[in-house]
Structures are given as structure tokens and as C-alpha cells.
Enzyme design. Structure first.
Site, PDB file in Angstrom:
ATOM      1  N   LYS A  93       0.835  -1.217   0.000  1.00 14.50           N
ATOM      2  CA  LYS A  93       0.000   0.000   0.000  1.00 14.50           C
ATOM      3  C   LYS A  93       0.865   1.260   0.000  1.00 14.50           C
ATOM      4  CE  LYS A  93      -4.096  -2.207   2.003  1.00 14.50           C
ATOM      5  NZ  LYS A  93      -3.611  -3.527   2.467  1.00 14.50           N
TER       6      LYS A  93
HETATM    7  O1  S5P Z   1      -9.606  -3.060   1.599  1.00 13.62           O
HETATM    8  C1  S5P Z   1      -8.805  -3.932   1.855  1.00 13.62           C
HETATM    9  C2  S5P Z   1      -7.615  -4.077   1.133  1.00 13.62           C
HETATM   10  C3  S5P Z   1      -6.759  -5.128   1.444  1.00 13.62           C
HETATM   11  S1  S5P Z   1      -5.408  -5.379   0.401  1.00 13.62           S
HETATM   12  N1  S5P Z   1      -9.061  -4.831   2.848  1.00 13.62           N
HETATM   13  C4  S5P Z   1      -8.211  -5.858   3.160  1.00 13.62           C
HETATM   14  O2  S5P Z   1      -8.548  -6.648   4.066  1.00 13.62           O
HETATM   15  N2  S5P Z   1      -7.014  -6.002   2.484  1.00 13.62           N
HETATM   16  C5  S5P Z   1      -6.053  -7.080   2.836  1.00 13.62           C
HETATM   17  O3  S5P Z   1      -6.674  -8.341   2.631  1.00 13.62           O
HETATM   18  C6  S5P Z   1      -5.568  -7.069   4.286  1.00 13.62           C
HETATM   19  O4  S5P Z   1      -4.356  -6.346   4.383  1.00 13.62           O
HETATM   20  C7  S5P Z   1      -5.399  -8.551   4.616  1.00 13.62           C
HETATM   21  O5  S5P Z   1      -4.082  -8.970   4.282  1.00 13.62           O
HETATM   22  C8  S5P Z   1      -6.360  -9.265   3.690  1.00 13.62           C
HETATM   23  C9  S5P Z   1      -7.654  -9.729   4.319  1.00 13.62           C
HETATM   24  O6  S5P Z   1      -7.448 -10.724   5.260  1.00 13.62           O
HETATM   25  P1  S5P Z   1      -8.655 -11.528   5.968  1.00 13.62           P
HETATM   26  O7  S5P Z   1      -7.984 -12.310   7.023  1.00 13.62           O
HETATM   27  O8  S5P Z   1      -9.598 -10.508   6.519  1.00 13.62           O
HETATM   28  O9  S5P Z   1      -9.297 -12.376   4.898  1.00 13.62           O
END
Ligand code: S5P
Length: 266
Positions: A93
Site C-alpha cells: 500500500k
Molecule cells: O480493503 C482492503 C484491502 C486489502 S489489500 N481490505 C483488506 O482486508 N485487504 C487485505 O486483505 C488485508 O491487508 C489482509 O491482508 C487481507 C484480508 O485478510 P482476511 O484475514 O480478513 O481475509
């Protein structure tokens, strides 16, 4: 199945070699899953590749959250990712001005030398994309930038007018591989897809087979619905790496995403 058949218009329209590479890998594995490999030890990360490599197309990293990170261990990790036919996506990011973002691609982590994809916010203006592209060129490599057009987290400040600006500038830039969209809200995603058009990728976090609210403001939507709404890749973290059986879970997400793609292109 051939990628052209599975992906339809996206395959025909995609101008970037990296997008074609992703679509080929995803087709070969019948999986539109990018694993968010958010584990904080190298051993945990190696274990994940071993367990889920065959069922995911890309590996998303946060290189700065690993407690025992060393350049040697990381280079072995990237080698293992290549052997498992995974694109490597550093979710850094980036947000600074172009020349600083270029320098931040170097430094201790030397992201430019091993990443195929990185994320960036366009808050500082479009030169950030040139800065990131220059960094890959500096080491004789090429890569793609995913711009954050939407986010999955509650209360985020990426309002529709901002999204429109990001999409307008991003679709016009060859260095932009695609956009991050909000996987938790199919209706928002549909709007994003119609603004983006058919060429660029939309990758979506905020996806889980258990739909609803996650930890600390994260929100989750259904994987198949996200693909039907226009997502080309579901980014799944805890749904896989915190599952009691990560391999079976990765397979379930792969099936849900692949089903969505075939249905979308029928
Ligand atoms: O808006 C966003 C963008 C990203 S890249 N929301 C997110 O959650 N992410 C990323 O996606 C976040 O940094 C994490 O690595 C992943 C989601 O992880 P989860 O465990 O919630 O599925």
C-alpha cells in the site's frame, strides 16, 4: 480448459502480460484465490505454501509483519512460491510521491526484486505508478500495480468520487494491472466493474465463506457473489490460514471462485 474459454472477454481485452500470466495460472489450478499469507513467522509461511500451493493462484504478503524475517529466508520463500506456480504480491500500500515510492521498492526488503504485483493508494497522484514501475525497471524486472479503488474495512474514506478518480486515472495507465475492490459488497463491486470496463483486473479482499463482520472493522462477503459481481480474484486470509485444515479450506474457496467464473461467462 483454455484460459480464453474460462475468462472470455477479460482474456481478449487484457493488454498486460502479467494479467495473462495470472489468468493462465488461475485456469490451470481452477482457482481465483489469492492467499493473504498473514502469518508472522517464516515457518508459518513455509507451512502455508506447502499446504495450499496447488489451490491458490497468487500469494499476497505483508513483508513487514514477519518477526523473524531475513533476506535469506525470504529468498527461499520466494523460490518455494515460484515452484508452486504462484504470483507474488506484496501488499505494501505505497502512498508517497513517485520518487520516494521508487526508493521504498528497494531498501531492506528490496520489494522490486521479488514482487510481481504491489498495491498503491493514488492519494499522492498518478506519478506513484511511474515511480513503482521505474523501480522494477531499475532491477530489470516488470510488475503490475493494483490501485486501491475501494476498501473492505468499515468507515474507510475511499468515497465514490475518489473511486471514480482512481478508476479514471488507473484505466488509462499501462503500469496499472488493476484495482482493489470491496469484496464484501457485491453491489459496490458491480458499480466498480462497470466503471473499470473489461480490460483491467479487479481483485477483492473482504471475502469469507462465513459472511458478516470480522475483526476490527473488517467486513466479509461471499466468494462466488464477488466473482459474479466482477471480481477476478478473491483475496482470502484468515478464511484459509486460520482454518483447522488450510488445504481443505483453500480448495473450498477455489471451488467457490471457479464456479463463479464459469457462471459469469456462460
Ligand atoms: O480493503 C482492503 C484491502 C486489502 S489489500 N481490505 C483488506 O482486508 N485487504 C487485505 O486483505 C488485508 O491487508 C489482509 O491482508 C487481507 C484480508 O485478510 P482476511 O484475514 O480478513 O481475509
Amino acid at each position: 480448459m483454455e484460459p480464453s474459454e474460462a475468462w472470455g472477454v477479460r482474456w481478449e481485452m487484457a493488454a498486460s502480460p502479467m494479467a495473462k500470466r495470472y489468468m493462465k495460472v488461475a485456469t490451470a489450478k481452477q482457482s481465483l484465490v489469492c492467499l493473504a499469507a498473514d502469518r508472522n513467522t517464516m515457518a508459518g509461511l513455509f507451512e502455508l505454501i506447502e499446504a495450499v500451493g496447488p489451490h491458490v493462484a497468487a500469494l499476497k504478503t505483508h513483508v513487514d509483519l514477519v518477526d523473524d524475517w531475513t533476506p535469506e529466508a525470504w529468498s527461499r520463500f520466494c523460490k518455494a512460491a515460484h515452484e508452486a506456480n504462484l504470483l507474488i504480491f506484496e501488499d505494501r500500500k505505497f502512498a508517497d510521491i513517485g520518487k520516494i515510492s521508487r526508493s521504498q521498492m528497494a531498501g531492506v526488503y528490496d520489494i522490486r526484486s521479488w514482487s510481481d504485483l504491489v498495491t498503491a493508494h493514488l492519494i499522492s497522484g498518478p506519478d506513484i505508478v511511474d515511480g513503482l514501475q521505474a523501480a522494477w525497471t531499475d532491477v530489470g524486472r516488470s510488475g503490475g500495480v493494483l490501485l486501491l479503488a475501494q476498501m473492505s474495512s468499515r468507515g474507510n474514506l475511499l468515497h465514490p468520487a475518489y473511486t471514480t478518480e482512481v478508476v479514471g486515472k488507473g484505466t488509462a495507465h499501462n503500469g496499472v494491472f488493476g484495482f482493489i475492490g470491496n469484496g464484501s459488497r457485491p453491489e459496490e463491486l458491480q458499480q466498480l466493474r462497470s466503471a473499470v470496463g473489461e480490460e483491467k483486473m479487479i481483485w477483492t479482499p473482504g471475502v469469507n465463506l462465513a459472511v458478516g463482520d470480522g475483526e476490527m472493522g473488517q467486513r466479509y462477503g461471499d466468494p462466488t457473489e464477488a466473482v459474479l459481481a466482477g471480481s477476478d480474484c478473491i483475496i482470502v486470509g484468515s478464511g484459509i490460514h486460520k482454518a483447522s485444515d488450510p488445504r481443505a479450506s483453500a480448495q473450498a474457496y477455489a471451488d467457490a471462485s471457479w464456479k463463479g467464473l464459469l457462471q459469469r461467462n456462460r
